[in-house]
Motif scaffolding. Structure first.
Motif, mmCIF file in Angstrom:
data_model
loop_
_atom_site.group_PDB
_atom_site.id
_atom_site.type_symbol
_atom_site.label_atom_id
_atom_site.label_comp_id
_atom_site.label_asym_id
_atom_site.label_seq_id
_atom_site.Cartn_x
_atom_site.Cartn_y
_atom_site.Cartn_z
ATOM 1 N N GLY A 66 -17.917 22.969 -15.854
ATOM 2 C CA GLY A 66 -17.834 24.418 -16.038
ATOM 3 C C GLY A 66 -19.114 24.983 -16.622
ATOM 4 N N ASP A 67 -19.081 26.275 -16.932
ATOM 5 C CA ASP A 67 -20.275 26.975 -17.422
ATOM 6 C C ASP A 67 -20.773 26.466 -18.769
ATOM 7 N N GLY A 68 -19.883 25.955 -19.602
ATOM 8 C CA GLY A 68 -20.294 25.575 -20.950
ATOM 9 C C GLY A 68 -20.123 24.116 -21.287
ATOM 10 N N GLY A 69 -19.689 23.284 -20.350
ATOM 11 C CA GLY A 69 -19.332 21.910 -20.672
ATOM 12 C C GLY A 69 -20.384 20.876 -20.341
ATOM 13 N N THR A 70 -20.274 19.749 -21.009
ATOM 14 C CA THR A 70 -21.139 18.599 -20.782
ATOM 15 C C THR A 70 -20.382 17.556 -19.968
ATOM 16 N N VAL A 71 -21.019 17.033 -18.935
ATOM 17 C CA VAL A 71 -20.473 15.939 -18.136
ATOM 18 C C VAL A 71 -21.281 14.691 -18.466
ATOM 19 N N THR A 72 -20.595 13.651 -18.921
ATOM 20 C CA THR A 72 -21.260 12.394 -19.254
ATOM 21 C C THR A 72 -20.699 11.295 -18.369
ATOM 22 N N VAL A 73 -21.588 10.596 -17.672
ATOM 23 C CA VAL A 73 -21.184 9.488 -16.802
ATOM 24 C C VAL A 73 -21.774 8.204 -17.376
ATOM 25 N N SER A 74 -20.885 7.277 -17.753
ATOM 26 C CA SER A 74 -21.319 5.956 -18.187
ATOM 27 C C SER A 74 -20.677 4.881 -17.322
ATOM 28 N N GLY A 75 -19.831 5.306 -16.384
ATOM 29 C CA GLY A 75 -19.147 4.385 -15.474
ATOM 30 C C GLY A 75 -19.708 4.464 -14.069
ATOM 31 N N ARG A 76 -18.822 4.296 -13.076
ATOM 32 C CA ARG A 76 -19.245 4.202 -11.675
ATOM 33 C C ARG A 76 -18.622 5.312 -10.829
ATOM 34 N N LEU A 77 -19.472 5.975 -10.033
ATOM 35 C CA LEU A 77 -19.040 6.948 -9.027
ATOM 36 C C LEU A 77 -19.494 6.404 -7.682
ATOM 37 N N SER A 78 -18.561 6.154 -6.774
ATOM 38 C CA SER A 78 -18.908 5.537 -5.496
ATOM 39 C C SER A 78 -18.234 6.254 -4.333
ATOM 40 N N VAL A 90 -21.452 12.803 -3.787
ATOM 41 C CA VAL A 90 -21.120 12.788 -5.209
ATOM 42 C C VAL A 90 -21.846 13.952 -5.857
ATOM 43 N N ILE A 91 -21.095 14.781 -6.592
ATOM 44 C CA ILE A 91 -21.660 15.920 -7.315
ATOM 45 C C ILE A 91 -21.233 15.790 -8.775
ATOM 46 N N ALA A 92 -22.202 15.858 -9.701
ATOM 47 C CA ALA A 92 -21.910 15.875 -11.136
ATOM 48 C C ALA A 92 -22.690 17.030 -11.740
ATOM 49 N N THR A 93 -21.970 18.019 -12.291
ATOM 50 C CA THR A 93 -22.655 19.191 -12.829
ATOM 51 C C THR A 93 -21.857 19.828 -13.954
ATOM 52 N N GLY A 94 -22.503 20.679 -14.687
ATOM 53 C CA GLY A 94 -21.945 21.401 -15.820
ATOM 54 C C GLY A 94 -23.115 22.056 -16.524
ATOM 55 N N LYS A 95 -22.913 22.527 -17.757
ATOM 56 C CA LYS A 95 -24.048 23.087 -18.494
ATOM 57 C C LYS A 95 -25.060 21.991 -18.797
ATOM 58 N N LYS A 96 -24.533 20.828 -19.184
ATOM 59 C CA LYS A 96 -25.376 19.656 -19.428
ATOM 60 C C LYS A 96 -24.791 18.486 -18.658
ATOM 61 N N VAL A 97 -25.660 17.662 -18.081
ATOM 62 C CA VAL A 97 -25.226 16.461 -17.375
ATOM 63 C C VAL A 97 -26.017 15.294 -17.932
ATOM 64 N N ALA A 98 -25.322 14.218 -18.260
ATOM 65 C CA ALA A 98 -25.981 13.030 -18.791
ATOM 66 C C ALA A 98 -25.460 11.790 -18.087
ATOM 67 N N LEU A 99 -26.370 10.976 -17.576
ATOM 68 C CA LEU A 99 -26.049 9.662 -17.055
ATOM 69 C C LEU A 99 -26.581 8.651 -18.060
ATOM 70 N N THR A 100 -25.695 7.819 -18.582
ATOM 71 C CA THR A 100 -26.113 6.827 -19.569
ATOM 72 C C THR A 100 -26.723 5.622 -18.866
ATOM 73 N N SER A 101 -27.190 4.668 -19.647
ATOM 74 C CA SER A 101 -27.850 3.481 -19.087
ATOM 75 C C SER A 101 -26.917 2.620 -18.243
ATOM 76 N N THR A 102 -25.594 2.787 -18.406
ATOM 77 C CA THR A 102 -24.638 1.979 -17.639
ATOM 78 C C THR A 102 -24.068 2.713 -16.425
ATOM 79 N N ALA A 103 -24.514 3.944 -16.183
ATOM 80 C CA ALA A 103 -24.004 4.739 -15.055
ATOM 81 C C ALA A 103 -24.475 4.162 -13.722
ATOM 82 N N LYS A 104 -23.563 4.179 -12.740
ATOM 83 C CA LYS A 104 -23.877 3.746 -11.378
ATOM 84 C C LYS A 104 -23.301 4.787 -10.423
ATOM 85 N N VAL A 105 -24.173 5.402 -9.627
ATOM 86 C CA VAL A 105 -23.760 6.426 -8.681
ATOM 87 C C VAL A 105 -24.261 6.009 -7.310
ATOM 88 N N SER A 106 -23.357 5.909 -6.320
ATOM 89 C CA SER A 106 -23.798 5.454 -4.994
ATOM 90 C C SER A 106 -23.076 6.178 -3.872
#
Length: 168
Positions: A66-78, A90-106
């Motif tokens: 949403g307009d004010g939220g943070t999305v944090t991905v530390s898992g897997r999106l496939s 695959v779409i990841a969005t929000g006010k802030k988006v963070a992919l951690t060191s363990t995130a996997k997006v494919s």
């Protein structure tokens, strides 16, 4: 007396996906409606979301804080397509988006799919360049930690598209 459920400084996400979600050939949408001034973790994905292609039909995954939220991905999106189908989206969005060191997006497949982290190509401003047929919110900030993996590999032809966007 006041009880504290989380250590000080730790915020609980409104949506926390720690398990598995599968929608092969289908669509997974995890969205939160937040006020623009709400600066909190809204979607936290530490688990696995999979929307693999089935019989030529590519899957799609959307995480939207949403307009004010943070999305944090530390898992897997496939949204992989396998050896015969195109990778999905695959779409990841929000006010802030963070992919951690363990995130996997494919979105790997015979031809690669599309990954949009924080917004569409050129921020979605150029209609002729947009990769998504639906509007994609642009993030005020996007961070990708060292070690995160993002892949839109095409095994039989062209690779897919990966967009990392931030308004900052």
């Amino acid at each position: 007396s006041r009880q504290r459920l989380l250590p000080e400084g730790v915020r609980k996400a409104l949506i926390d996906v720690a398990g598995r979600i599968r929608a092969n050939g289908g669509t997974v949408e995890i969205k939160a409606a937040t006020a623009q001034q709400a600066t909190r973790d809204v979607v936290n994905l530490s688990g696995s979301v999979s929307a693999r292609a089935v019989r030529g039909r590519s899957g799609s995954i959307t995480l939207d804080g949403g307009d004010g939220g943070t999305v944090t991905v530390s898992g897997r999106l496939s949204a992989d397509g396998g050896t015969r189908s195109r990778g999905g989206t695959v779409i990841a969005t929000g006010k802030k988006v963070a992919l951690t060191s363990t995130a996997k997006v494919s979105t790997n497949g015979a031809t690669g799919g599309t990954i949009l982290i924080g917004g569409d190509l050129r921020g979605g401003e150029d209609a002729s360049a947009k990769l998504s047929s639906t509007p994609v919110r642009t993030a005020a900030s996007t961070s990708i930690a060292d070690g995160a993996r993002i892949s839109a590999h095409g095994s039989n032809g062209e690779a897919g598209n990966v967009v990392i966007w931030s308004d900052a």
